[in-house]
Scaffold this motif. Structure first.
Motif, mmCIF file in Angstrom:
data_model
loop_
_atom_site.group_PDB
_atom_site.id
_atom_site.type_symbol
_atom_site.label_atom_id
_atom_site.label_comp_id
_atom_site.label_asym_id
_atom_site.label_seq_id
_atom_site.Cartn_x
_atom_site.Cartn_y
_atom_site.Cartn_z
ATOM 1 N N GLY A 144 -52.785 -28.181 77.102
ATOM 2 C CA GLY A 144 -53.405 -26.859 77.162
ATOM 3 C C GLY A 144 -53.546 -26.244 75.781
ATOM 4 N N ASN A 145 -52.982 -25.029 75.602
ATOM 5 C CA ASN A 145 -52.989 -24.358 74.305
ATOM 6 C C ASN A 145 -51.595 -24.329 73.675
ATOM 7 O OD1 ASN A 145 -55.784 -23.682 74.233
ATOM 8 N ND2 ASN A 145 -55.399 -22.052 75.710
ATOM 9 N N THR A 146 -50.741 -25.271 74.083
ATOM 10 C CA THR A 146 -49.387 -25.363 73.532
ATOM 11 C C THR A 146 -49.359 -26.341 72.372
ATOM 12 O OG1 THR A 146 -48.381 -24.843 75.668
ATOM 13 C CG2 THR A 146 -46.973 -25.901 74.028
ATOM 14 N N TRP A 147 -48.774 -25.893 71.259
ATOM 15 C CA TRP A 147 -48.733 -26.667 70.023
ATOM 16 C C TRP A 147 -47.295 -26.852 69.548
ATOM 17 C CZ3 TRP A 147 -53.272 -28.455 67.647
ATOM 18 C CH2 TRP A 147 -54.462 -28.008 68.252
ATOM 19 N N VAL A 148 -46.982 -28.058 69.079
ATOM 20 C CA VAL A 148 -45.664 -28.340 68.508
ATOM 21 C C VAL A 148 -45.842 -28.724 67.042
ATOM 22 C CG1 VAL A 148 -44.620 -29.031 70.691
ATOM 23 C CG2 VAL A 148 -45.760 -30.748 69.283
ATOM 24 N N SER A 149 -44.821 -28.428 66.231
ATOM 25 C CA SER A 149 -44.915 -28.731 64.803
ATOM 26 C C SER A 149 -43.689 -29.473 64.313
ATOM 27 C CB SER A 149 -45.066 -27.437 63.988
ATOM 28 O OG SER A 149 -43.836 -26.743 63.922
ATOM 29 N N SER A 150 -43.865 -30.213 63.234
ATOM 30 C CA SER A 150 -42.736 -30.791 62.494
ATOM 31 C C SER A 150 -43.144 -30.839 61.030
ATOM 32 C CB SER A 150 -42.391 -32.188 62.999
ATOM 33 O OG SER A 150 -43.457 -33.088 62.756
ATOM 34 N N HIS A 151 -42.180 -30.625 60.149
ATOM 35 C CA HIS A 151 -42.495 -30.672 58.721
ATOM 36 C C HIS A 151 -41.374 -31.332 57.940
ATOM 37 C CE1 HIS A 151 -40.117 -26.878 58.870
ATOM 38 N NE2 HIS A 151 -39.741 -27.228 57.643
ATOM 39 N N SER A 152 -41.732 -31.853 56.789
ATOM 40 C CA SER A 152 -40.750 -32.445 55.882
ATOM 41 C C SER A 152 -41.324 -32.459 54.475
ATOM 42 C CB SER A 152 -40.383 -33.871 56.314
ATOM 43 O OG SER A 152 -41.535 -34.701 56.271
ATOM 44 N N GLY A 153 -40.441 -32.536 53.510
ATOM 45 C CA GLY A 153 -40.878 -32.581 52.117
ATOM 46 C C GLY A 153 -39.729 -32.345 51.171
ATOM 47 N N LYS A 154 -40.063 -32.112 49.926
ATOM 48 C CA LYS A 154 -39.037 -31.824 48.928
ATOM 49 C C LYS A 154 -39.102 -30.342 48.569
ATOM 50 C CE LYS A 154 -41.068 -31.082 44.751
ATOM 51 N NZ LYS A 154 -40.728 -29.992 43.819
ATOM 52 N N TYR A 155 -37.938 -29.762 48.380
ATOM 53 C CA TYR A 155 -37.811 -28.349 48.041
ATOM 54 C C TYR A 155 -36.980 -28.273 46.777
ATOM 55 C CZ TYR A 155 -36.339 -23.455 48.468
ATOM 56 O OH TYR A 155 -36.087 -22.127 48.236
ATOM 57 N N SER A 156 -37.533 -27.756 45.708
ATOM 58 C CA SER A 156 -36.937 -27.780 44.368
ATOM 59 C C SER A 156 -36.851 -29.231 43.896
ATOM 60 C CB SER A 156 -35.578 -27.069 44.339
ATOM 61 O OG SER A 156 -34.573 -27.849 44.965
ATOM 62 N N THR A 157 -35.998 -29.515 42.953
ATOM 63 C CA THR A 157 -35.912 -30.871 42.405
ATOM 64 C C THR A 157 -34.808 -31.699 43.048
ATOM 65 O OG1 THR A 157 -34.460 -30.065 40.638
ATOM 66 C CG2 THR A 157 -36.828 -30.154 40.175
ATOM 67 N N SER A 158 -33.972 -31.077 43.877
ATOM 68 C CA SER A 158 -32.835 -31.824 44.425
ATOM 69 C C SER A 158 -32.631 -31.641 45.921
ATOM 70 C CB SER A 158 -31.545 -31.401 43.697
ATOM 71 O OG SER A 158 -31.343 -29.999 43.824
ATOM 72 N N ASN A 159 -33.461 -30.832 46.577
ATOM 73 C CA ASN A 159 -33.299 -30.581 48.012
ATOM 74 C C ASN A 159 -34.461 -31.150 48.812
ATOM 75 O OD1 ASN A 159 -31.266 -29.030 46.915
ATOM 76 N ND2 ASN A 159 -31.627 -27.271 48.234
ATOM 77 N N SER A 160 -34.159 -31.557 50.053
ATOM 78 C CA SER A 160 -35.209 -31.927 50.997
ATOM 79 C C SER A 160 -35.376 -30.795 51.999
ATOM 80 C CB SER A 160 -34.848 -33.230 51.724
ATOM 81 O OG SER A 160 -33.609 -33.105 52.399
ATOM 82 N N ASN A 161 -36.498 -30.797 52.716
ATOM 83 C CA ASN A 161 -36.840 -29.696 53.605
ATOM 84 C C ASN A 161 -37.383 -30.270 54.906
ATOM 85 O OD1 ASN A 161 -37.573 -27.084 54.507
ATOM 86 N ND2 ASN A 161 -38.126 -26.472 52.433
ATOM 87 N N ALA A 162 -36.938 -29.757 56.069
ATOM 88 C CA ALA A 162 -37.411 -30.271 57.350
ATOM 89 C C ALA A 162 -37.249 -29.220 58.441
ATOM 90 C CB ALA A 162 -36.648 -31.541 57.726
ATOM 91 N N GLY A 163 -37.982 -29.413 59.544
ATOM 92 C CA GLY A 163 -37.864 -28.497 60.675
ATOM 93 C C GLY A 163 -38.970 -28.721 61.683
ATOM 94 N N GLY A 164 -39.045 -27.826 62.683
ATOM 95 C CA GLY A 164 -40.065 -27.947 63.713
ATOM 96 C C GLY A 164 -40.161 -26.689 64.547
ATOM 97 N N GLY A 165 -41.137 -26.685 65.473
ATOM 98 C CA GLY A 165 -41.309 -25.507 66.310
ATOM 99 C C GLY A 165 -42.304 -25.735 67.426
ATOM 100 N N VAL A 166 -42.500 -24.689 68.256
ATOM 101 C CA VAL A 166 -43.438 -24.751 69.376
ATOM 102 C C VAL A 166 -43.993 -23.356 69.652
ATOM 103 C CG1 VAL A 166 -41.576 -24.429 71.078
ATOM 104 C CG2 VAL A 166 -43.741 -25.487 71.783
#
Length: 198
Positions: A144-166
């Motif tokens: 339908g019109n329901t959307w899910v997300s996921s993300h990842s990447g690098k944050y600053s020079t020493s941290n990784s970044n991740a998460g998700g949503g709906v």
């Protein structure tokens, strides 16, 4: 033995060529569901894309109604303050859904982790203007019109970044906005682009 030749071109035109034989011939075409799987790359927006250095959001609008997946790409993006990044989905050129999301994002390093949540958009962790994010967020239509997300990447020079949503939208998705949780921090570096497909 005679054969029927069915051919098509890039415009979507289908041509059927049947041999001339004695008697009556019937050709039956079965209905099918077409899926537009073409990948379309948007126009990259730099933090100062319109000549201003006071942008608090970047919008991708007039998206086709057949989209089923969107990938946002971030290249060394940062903002002026400590607010987390936020992706909001729109159902009109200037109508963005600002509530009803269930989302979380975190930053991880050998020294520990930090998390944040939001109901105002798909959140990506950020807490300092000097840290630059590079990575991707994928937003997929699950039903339908329901959307899910996921993300990842690098944050600053020493941290990784991740998460998700709906989020369950009230209508068909037509726009995506990249902003911040407080809505007032301005972009001071980086480029964002969008890739979408059916």
């Amino acid at each position: 033995m005679s054969s029927v030749v069915i051919s098509g071109d890039t415009s979507g035109t289908v041509t059927v060529a049947a041999p001339a034989v004695a008697g009556s011939n019937t050709l039956t075409l079965q209905a099918a569901t077409a899926t537009n799987a073409v990948n379309t790359l948007g126009t990259a927006l730099a933090y100062n894309w319109n000549g201003l250095t006071t942008n608090t959001y970047l919008d991708f609008t007039a998206l086709p109604s057949w989209i089923k997946r969107i990938t946002l790409m971030f290249n060394e993006v940062s903002v002026s303050g400590t607010s987390a990044f936020l992706i909001q989905l729109g159902t009109g050129s200037t109508t963005f859904t600002i509530s009803g999301y269930v989302s979380t994002g975190g930053s991880f390093s050998s020294g520990g982790s930090n998390q944040t949540t939001s109901t105002a958009g798909m959140v990506m962790f950020s807490n300092t203007g000097s840290a630059k994010f590079s990575g991707t967020m994928t937003i997929s239509n699950i039903t339908g019109n329901t959307w899910v997300s996921s993300h990842s990447g690098k944050y600053s020079t020493s941290n990784s970044n991740a998460g998700g949503g709906v989020i369950a939208l009230g209508a068909v998705l037509t726009a995506v906005r990249f902003t911040t949780v407080n809505g007032t921090d301005t972009y001071n570096a980086g480029t964002v682009n969008i890739l979408y497909e059916g």
